[in-house]
Structure formats: C-alpha cells, structure tokens
Design a protein around this motif. Structure first.
Motif, PDB file in Angstrom:
ATOM      1  N   GLY A   1      24.020  42.316   8.406  1.00 45.61           N
ATOM      2  CA  GLY A   1      23.084  43.319   7.940  1.00 45.61           C
ATOM      3  C   GLY A   1      23.906  44.562   7.609  1.00 45.61           C
ATOM      4  O   GLY A   1      24.901  44.856   8.276  1.00 45.61           O
ATOM      5  N   LYS A   2      23.478  45.288   6.562  1.00 52.63           N
ATOM      6  CA  LYS A   2      24.326  46.363   6.038  1.00 52.63           C
ATOM      7  C   LYS A   2      24.590  47.458   7.080  1.00 52.63           C
ATOM      8  O   LYS A   2      25.714  47.970   7.184  1.00 52.63           O
ATOM      9  CB  LYS A   2      23.697  46.947   4.769  1.00 52.63           C
ATOM     10  CG  LYS A   2      23.665  45.925   3.620  1.00 52.63           C
ATOM     11  CD  LYS A   2      22.859  46.397   2.424  1.00 52.63           C
ATOM     12  CE  LYS A   2      23.602  47.409   1.599  1.00 52.63           C
ATOM     13  NZ  LYS A   2      24.790  46.837   0.944  1.00 52.63           N
ATOM     14  N   GLY A   3      23.591  47.800   7.878  1.00 50.39           N
ATOM     15  CA  GLY A   3      23.797  48.849   8.877  1.00 50.39           C
ATOM     16  C   GLY A   3      24.813  48.438   9.933  1.00 50.39           C
ATOM     17  O   GLY A   3      25.555  49.289  10.457  1.00 50.39           O
ATOM     18  N   VAL A   4      24.848  47.155  10.246  1.00 46.40           N
ATOM     19  CA  VAL A   4      25.840  46.654  11.214  1.00 46.40           C
ATOM     20  C   VAL A   4      27.237  46.773  10.614  1.00 46.40           C
ATOM     21  O   VAL A   4      28.185  47.190  11.282  1.00 46.40           O
ATOM     22  CB  VAL A   4      25.519  45.199  11.617  1.00 46.40           C
ATOM     23  CG1 VAL A   4      26.661  44.596  12.437  1.00 46.40           C
ATOM     24  CG2 VAL A   4      24.201  45.146  12.402  1.00 46.40           C
ATOM     25  N   ASN A   5      27.361  46.426   9.329  1.00 44.40           N
ATOM     26  CA  ASN A   5      28.669  46.549   8.663  1.00 44.40           C
ATOM     27  C   ASN A   5      29.138  48.004   8.662  1.00 44.40           C
ATOM     28  O   ASN A   5      30.314  48.295   8.916  1.00 44.40           O
ATOM     29  CB  ASN A   5      28.582  46.050   7.220  1.00 44.40           C
ATOM     30  CG  ASN A   5      28.229  44.573   7.134  1.00 44.40           C
ATOM     31  OD1 ASN A   5      28.414  43.830   8.094  1.00 44.40           O
ATOM     32  ND2 ASN A   5      27.714  44.160   5.991  1.00 44.40           N
ATOM     33  N   VAL A   6      28.226  48.929   8.354  1.00 43.15           N
ATOM     34  CA  VAL A   6      28.579  50.357   8.358  1.00 43.15           C
ATOM     35  C   VAL A   6      29.059  50.772   9.744  1.00 43.15           C
ATOM     36  O   VAL A   6      30.078  51.466   9.887  1.00 43.15           O
ATOM     37  CB  VAL A   6      27.365  51.212   7.928  1.00 43.15           C
ATOM     38  CG1 VAL A   6      27.668  52.703   8.098  1.00 43.15           C
ATOM     39  CG2 VAL A   6      26.956  50.906   6.489  1.00 43.15           C
ATOM     40  N   ALA A   7      28.359  50.300  10.774  1.00 41.81           N
ATOM     41  CA  ALA A   7      28.733  50.660  12.150  1.00 41.81           C
ATOM     42  C   ALA A   7      30.114  50.118  12.505  1.00 41.81           C
ATOM     43  O   ALA A   7      30.902  50.800  13.178  1.00 41.81           O
ATOM     44  CB  ALA A   7      27.687  50.123  13.131  1.00 41.81           C
ATOM     45  N   ARG A   8      30.419  48.906  12.038  1.00 37.19           N
ATOM     46  CA  ARG A   8      31.747  48.338  12.323  1.00 37.19           C
ATOM     47  C   ARG A   8      32.842  49.224  11.739  1.00 37.19           C
ATOM     48  O   ARG A   8      33.874  49.477  12.372  1.00 37.19           O
ATOM     49  CB  ARG A   8      31.866  46.938  11.716  1.00 37.19           C
ATOM     50  CG  ARG A   8      31.065  45.864  12.442  1.00 37.19           C
ATOM     51  CD  ARG A   8      31.395  44.487  11.812  1.00 37.19           C
ATOM     52  NE  ARG A   8      30.435  43.474  12.180  1.00 37.19           N
ATOM     53  CZ  ARG A   8      30.499  42.737  13.296  1.00 37.19           C
ATOM     54  NH1 ARG A   8      31.481  42.938  14.159  1.00 37.19           N
ATOM     55  NH2 ARG A   8      29.586  41.820  13.550  1.00 37.19           N
ATOM     56  N   VAL A   9      32.637  49.674  10.494  1.00 33.40           N
ATOM     57  CA  VAL A   9      33.657  50.508   9.840  1.00 33.40           C
ATOM     58  C   VAL A   9      33.788  51.832  10.577  1.00 33.40           C
ATOM     59  O   VAL A   9      34.899  52.300  10.855  1.00 33.40           O
ATOM     60  CB  VAL A   9      33.303  50.718   8.353  1.00 33.40           C
ATOM     61  CG1 VAL A   9      34.254  51.723   7.713  1.00 33.40           C
ATOM     62  CG2 VAL A   9      33.337  49.385   7.602  1.00 33.40           C
ATOM     63  N   LEU A  10      32.657  52.436  10.923  1.00 34.03           N
ATOM     64  CA  LEU A  10      32.702  53.729  11.621  1.00 34.03           C
ATOM     65  C   LEU A  10      33.396  53.592  12.977  1.00 34.03           C
ATOM     66  O   LEU A  10      34.189  54.454  13.367  1.00 34.03           O
ATOM     67  CB  LEU A  10      31.281  54.289  11.796  1.00 34.03           C
ATOM     68  CG  LEU A  10      30.644  54.811  10.499  1.00 34.03           C
ATOM     69  CD1 LEU A  10      29.152  55.088  10.712  1.00 34.03           C
ATOM     70  CD2 LEU A  10      31.356  56.080  10.013  1.00 34.03           C
TER      71      LEU A  10
ATOM     72  N   VAL B   1      26.755  56.875  -6.584  1.00 32.41           N
ATOM     73  CA  VAL B   1      26.591  55.556  -7.186  1.00 32.41           C
ATOM     74  C   VAL B   1      27.920  54.815  -7.073  1.00 32.41           C
ATOM     75  O   VAL B   1      28.937  55.276  -7.600  1.00 32.41           O
ATOM     76  CB  VAL B   1      26.183  55.676  -8.672  1.00 32.41           C
ATOM     77  CG1 VAL B   1      25.868  54.293  -9.242  1.00 32.41           C
ATOM     78  CG2 VAL B   1      24.989  56.618  -8.826  1.00 32.41           C
ATOM     79  N   SER B   2      27.900  53.688  -6.363  1.00 30.19           N
ATOM     80  CA  SER B   2      29.128  52.890  -6.265  1.00 30.19           C
ATOM     81  C   SER B   2      29.241  52.037  -7.524  1.00 30.19           C
ATOM     82  O   SER B   2      28.260  51.462  -8.001  1.00 30.19           O
ATOM     83  CB  SER B   2      29.113  52.027  -5.005  1.00 30.19           C
ATOM     84  OG  SER B   2      27.961  51.226  -4.945  1.00 30.19           O
ATOM     85  N   LEU B   3      30.462  51.986  -8.067  1.00 27.40           N
ATOM     86  CA  LEU B   3      30.693  51.341  -9.365  1.00 27.40           C
ATOM     87  C   LEU B   3      31.725  50.220  -9.261  1.00 27.40           C
ATOM     88  O   LEU B   3      32.397  49.898 -10.236  1.00 27.40           O
ATOM     89  CB  LEU B   3      31.151  52.404 -10.382  1.00 27.40           C
ATOM     90  CG  LEU B   3      30.181  53.575 -10.590  1.00 27.40           C
ATOM     91  CD1 LEU B   3      30.867  54.720 -11.338  1.00 27.40           C
ATOM     92  CD2 LEU B   3      28.932  53.129 -11.357  1.00 27.40           C
ATOM     93  N   GLY B   4      31.843  49.644  -8.064  1.00 26.66           N
ATOM     94  CA  GLY B   4      32.792  48.535  -7.887  1.00 26.66           C
ATOM     95  C   GLY B   4      34.216  48.999  -8.147  1.00 26.66           C
ATOM     96  O   GLY B   4      34.625  50.071  -7.704  1.00 26.66           O
TER      97      GLY B   4
ATOM     98  N   ALA C   1      31.898  46.157   0.604  1.00 24.29           N
ATOM     99  CA  ALA C   1      32.599  47.335   0.073  1.00 24.29           C
ATOM    100  C   ALA C   1      31.653  48.545   0.039  1.00 24.29           C
ATOM    101  O   ALA C   1      32.036  49.659   0.408  1.00 24.29           O
ATOM    102  CB  ALA C   1      33.155  47.040  -1.315  1.00 24.29           C
ATOM    103  N   GLY C   2      30.412  48.300  -0.382  1.00 26.11           N
ATOM    104  CA  GLY C   2      29.435  49.392  -0.412  1.00 26.11           C
ATOM    105  C   GLY C   2      29.155  49.935   0.976  1.00 26.11           C
ATOM    106  O   GLY C   2      28.938  51.145   1.148  1.00 26.11           O
ATOM    107  N   ASP C   3      29.164  49.060   1.972  1.00 27.08           N
ATOM    108  CA  ASP C   3      28.911  49.508   3.350  1.00 27.08           C
ATOM    109  C   ASP C   3      30.058  50.390   3.848  1.00 27.08           C
ATOM    110  O   ASP C   3      29.839  51.375   4.552  1.00 27.08           O
ATOM    111  CB  ASP C   3      28.727  48.305   4.271  1.00 27.08           C
ATOM    112  CG  ASP C   3      27.576  47.410   3.828  1.00 27.08           C
ATOM    113  OD1 ASP C   3      26.591  47.951   3.275  1.00 27.08           O
ATOM    114  OD2 ASP C   3      27.654  46.185   4.016  1.00 27.08           O
TER     115      ASP C   3
END
Lengths: 300, 300
Positions: B37-46, B213-216, B244-246
């Motif tokens: 889930g995207k929020g979990v991915n964000v938390a991993r990076v943080l 806006v993420s543009l890859g 990558a977006g996360d």
C-alpha cells in the motif's frame, strides 16, 4: 472423539475471475478462503455425520491463523500446534473454462516443533477413540512420520487410519495401523508390481490391519483379516472428485469407533465417497446422493 | 512523527515460478510476503531516512494481521484500525519472462468502522508533524474521504499530502492539503484539459497549497505559492518504477517537517524518486543512486 491429524494443513483459496490476462493485471471478482488439507476434510465429513471430532496438526503464521479461524467458523474443534514457518496456501485461479492451481511449498518443520506436536498428540490420544493420519508431510519431517504416529496410537490402544502417498505410505505398515487407505495410483507407486489386490495384500503382510483401496467411480477394494471385499457402484456420480477419498476415510473411521461386519462398513464408506463427488467442495457430501446410492452398492 | 495513512493496505505476495502451466498444477518455488500500500511504502522510505514515522489505516482478518506482522519485522510503528472485512492481497505470479498480477477486491468499510478510524486518526494527529494520505480507497468510503482527512488535519495545524487518483484526487483540494502529488496520467484524468502545468494550477486554485506532478524519468513539476519549478533529471535510472512516486512523496513530507526553499525540496524529492527506481521493491531506495543523482538534478 475421533482425532484427525493434518500435519500439512492448508488455506485453500479460490480466485474467481472472468478471464485471466496472463502477463497482465487482473481484478479478482470474488475470493473464497477455506481451511484445507485431507485431515480437515475428513473432520468436516465426520462432524456432518454427528461425530465428535478434533482437528490437530501444525499451523504457522497468519495463514495458520486463517486456517484456525475458518475451523472456528465451521464449528470444528481444533488443537493445532504452532510452528515458526507459514502454513501453505493452495490457490485456484478459477476461470469459467480453466482452473490453474498454485501450491505453496509450506513450512519446514523442525525437530523441536515435531517434539511439541508429539506431546500434544499424546495428550489428545487419551480422549481419542480413533485417529486419522492424512495427507502430505511438510518439509523437514521424515517419511517414517505416519508409521511413528500410528505406532504411538497403537501403543495407547487407539486404532489409526493412514491415508498417504509415496514414501510415507511405503513406511506406514511399520506402525501397524488398523487401516491404510491408498487410491489405486498411490498403491501402484508404493507396491509397483501386481494387481491392486496383490498390492493391498503386500501392505497388509507388512503390518496393516486392513488395506482399503479407493477406485474412484469403480468403488473400492478391501483386503481385511475377514477376507477380501469389493464395493461395486451402481452408477457414476457426476461432480468434483476432490475430497471423495477423504469422505471414504471418514466412513472407515466410523467403522473403527462402531465396529461391524466389513461389507457393511465398506458399503457406507463407498457411499460417502460417492456422495462427496456430488458436493461442490472437499469435505462436504450430498446426503441425498448418499441415501440414494448406499443401498445400491454391491459388496462382492 | 510523520503519520502515513493507508486506508487500503495490502499484503503484497509474490510467487516465483519457473514456468506456469495454465489450467494445470504449479509448484510455487518461493513465496515472498510484504506489507504494501502506498502509505506503507512512504513510511518505509521515511524510516530509512531516520524519520520518526507511524503507519495508520485499516486492517482486517488474517491478512491484516500478516500486514501488521510484516510492519513489526520491518521495525515500522503502526496503529491500524481493525475492520471486519479481510485486507486485500495483491499477488504477482512472477515467471522469468512474464508477471501476472491478481488484485483482490479487499474489504468494504462500514460507516462505523470509518468513525472508529477517525477517532484514532484524531488522536494520532496530536503527535503528528505532517500526514501523508496515499493510495486507493477501500469500497464503502466516499470519494471525499481524503478531502475530509486533509481538512481534519488542517484544522489541527498538521499539513497533509494527498497522493490519490480519480474522484478522490478531484475532491482532494476541498480539504486544502499542503500538497497534492499526482503523476501526469492521474492529473490528466482529474483535470482533462490543458498542460500538466495548467492542470496543477487548476488543483492549486481549488485549494491545494502546492501541486507536485511526478513525471517519471522526466523528473517533476512543482506549482507552488513561490512559483513554478521543474526538476530535470540528468539521466534515466534503470530499474523498477513501482514505488518511485512513494519515495518522491516521502521527500515532500520531509519538506513539510523541515521547510526550506522549494527548489531544494523538489531536488531532494526527485532524487529519492530516482533512487527508488534502482531498488528492487517498492518502499526501498538505493542510497548510492540518491547521492549520485541528487547534485545533478537541475531545477528550472
């Protein structure tokens, strides 16, 4: 109670999908999750027949917990021994015209974990009138495991049925179980030469009390101390043969707790196997089919 | 701490198989399970960046428990609110030459369950310095959910980032989040006419503090109160763009807790996005790639 042992319990998951896009992204339309493994199926049939039954075996991780939760919701008593590895999932991707199965490898069981199981097993045997040892073994357990468990039960006066394949089946007679129940293919792998009757006699000579060979739509063969009997089916039942052998084993377990003449026990077990074919999922049987087919089965 | 919200958490499962026999039986060679889930991915990076982070959202059933267990083993603090439905699994059947994805529908969330979540969310906001609202919504929740949660945070002085798609993205500006982060395709769906810059300006006009806006591989575009900036990447990083977006969102969240000039914040976020491409799984990034690419990103 009747104790059923499922050392390699599974969570049987079905994904219903209209049509799978291979190498693509698929939305799953419906998900079904159900506790599985042959011993669980046997327990379901016995419980439906009003028997007091207890499910034991090994369960690990969140998938093991999902198995326990499904047993709870089915009203099946259980005492599964925890292991560190994760219980396997079997996944069926069910399209209208194709069924693709994925079998996870499941946990590897350590010696300490099996020792834990043996302590639980010993305690449960005190209350057991019969024990059913069914299905594949998880990695880490020796091929002699069912022989060991059958001997353990026998030493405590509890008759055992073994339903296994491959090396565990070949070793099973060493534990002197009351019954070994292979199907014809399993028997041919374990005893490669001769007819099913000769194969069954070989297993009996090595220590099994009786050997019952399930023959699918052709019925069953029983090689026992009282002689050899064949159950001949009056007609083939349409449906899903998965779980038919487990229902037949449940019928045999009934005979261990309420002994009777072999022809009668075999007829009932074969009728349960046929009635399971008419039910959509393993562990269920169709009572109407049971009532219809039971009196028509010939024992010769 | 930084709070990440994953209302539609997932267990990301990968089955490695040499070659799938479709409509047949397959042994899975290896199974990987990971909280997703995207929020979990964000938390991993943080968390990898040394930030104090907390994962909240909804989790149900044994699969929800598996998600929690994986967060535990990753050392990620979590406070997921229980729901009756079972958390979804996303399954990748990974053959050497093909990847087939199966997405379960996941739970349907009831009003009472969302009210429970809101109480937890409110309590967690008291300790939060920023909140990240990421990913799809489970069935049962209205498209205004992220707008509601962003407004809730704003009222309590906590800046929010929304990373959403479709109707939840269209409604997001109503909650006046500090940042909305769509990719180019998501932005084009939400604001169908005009360039990415015009689309981003439209979302800002409707209430977002800034729109990134993420543009890859082309970098990122930031429309902010301080002007419009573009991050231009020096080269394309090879790898897996999932996540990558996360990672970029994680970089933006850093800017909310330690504000600085937009060009600097955008350069760091874009570098994290590129470094995530070089890592094999979502939620991870390659620190070497981060160090290499960061100084070479041009902000114009």
């Amino acid at each position: 109670m009747i104790l059923t042992v499922t050392l390699n319990a599974a969570l049987d998951v079905t994904y219903e999908t209209p049509q799978v896009s291979w190498d693509g992204v698929n939305r799953v339309a419906a998900v079904h999750r159900r506790a599985g493994g042959k011993g669980v199926n046997v327990a379901r049939v016995l419980a439906a027949l009003g028997q007091d039954v207890l499910v034991t075996g090994l369960a690990g991780g969140p998938t093991g917990r999902a198995v326990e939760r499904d047993l709870d919701s089915a009203g099946l008593a259980h005492a599964l021994v925890p292991v560190a590895g994760e219980t396997r999932t079997t996944l069926v991707v069910a399209e209208p015209a194709a069924h693709t199965l994925f079998n996870e490898p499941g946990p590897t069981v350590g010696e300490d974990e099996f020792a834990d199981f043996l302590r639980t097993y010993e305690a449960l045997l005190r209350e057991a009138r019969a024990v059913v040892l069914s299905g594949s073994l998880p990695r880490g357990l020796p091929a002699t495991t069912y022989a060991t468990l059958a001997a353990f039960a026998r030493d405590r006066g509890v008759p055992a049925i073994v339903d296994a394949d491959g090396e565990p089946l070949r070793h099973a007679p060493d534990g002197r179980p009351a019954i070994i129940k292979p199907n014809a293919e399993e028997l041919a792998r374990a005893v490669p030469h001769g007819s099913p009757e000769e194969g069954a006699e070989a297993l009996r000579d090595r220590g099994a009390g009786a050997v019952i060979v399930s023959l699918g739509a052709s019925g069953a063969l029983a090689v026992t101390a009282d002689g050899t009997f064949r159950a001949r089916m009056p007609y083939a039942v349409d449906g899903n043969p998965t779980g038919a052998g487990d229902a037949l084993v449940a019928g045999l377990a009934l005979g261990l707790v309420a002994p009777g003449p072999w022809p009668e026990l075999l007829r009932r077990a074969a009728a349960l196997g046929a009635a399971a074919v008419a039910a959509p999922v393993a562990g269920a049987f169709d009572p109407g089919v049971y009532e219809a087919v039971h009196p028509l089965i010939e024992i010769v």
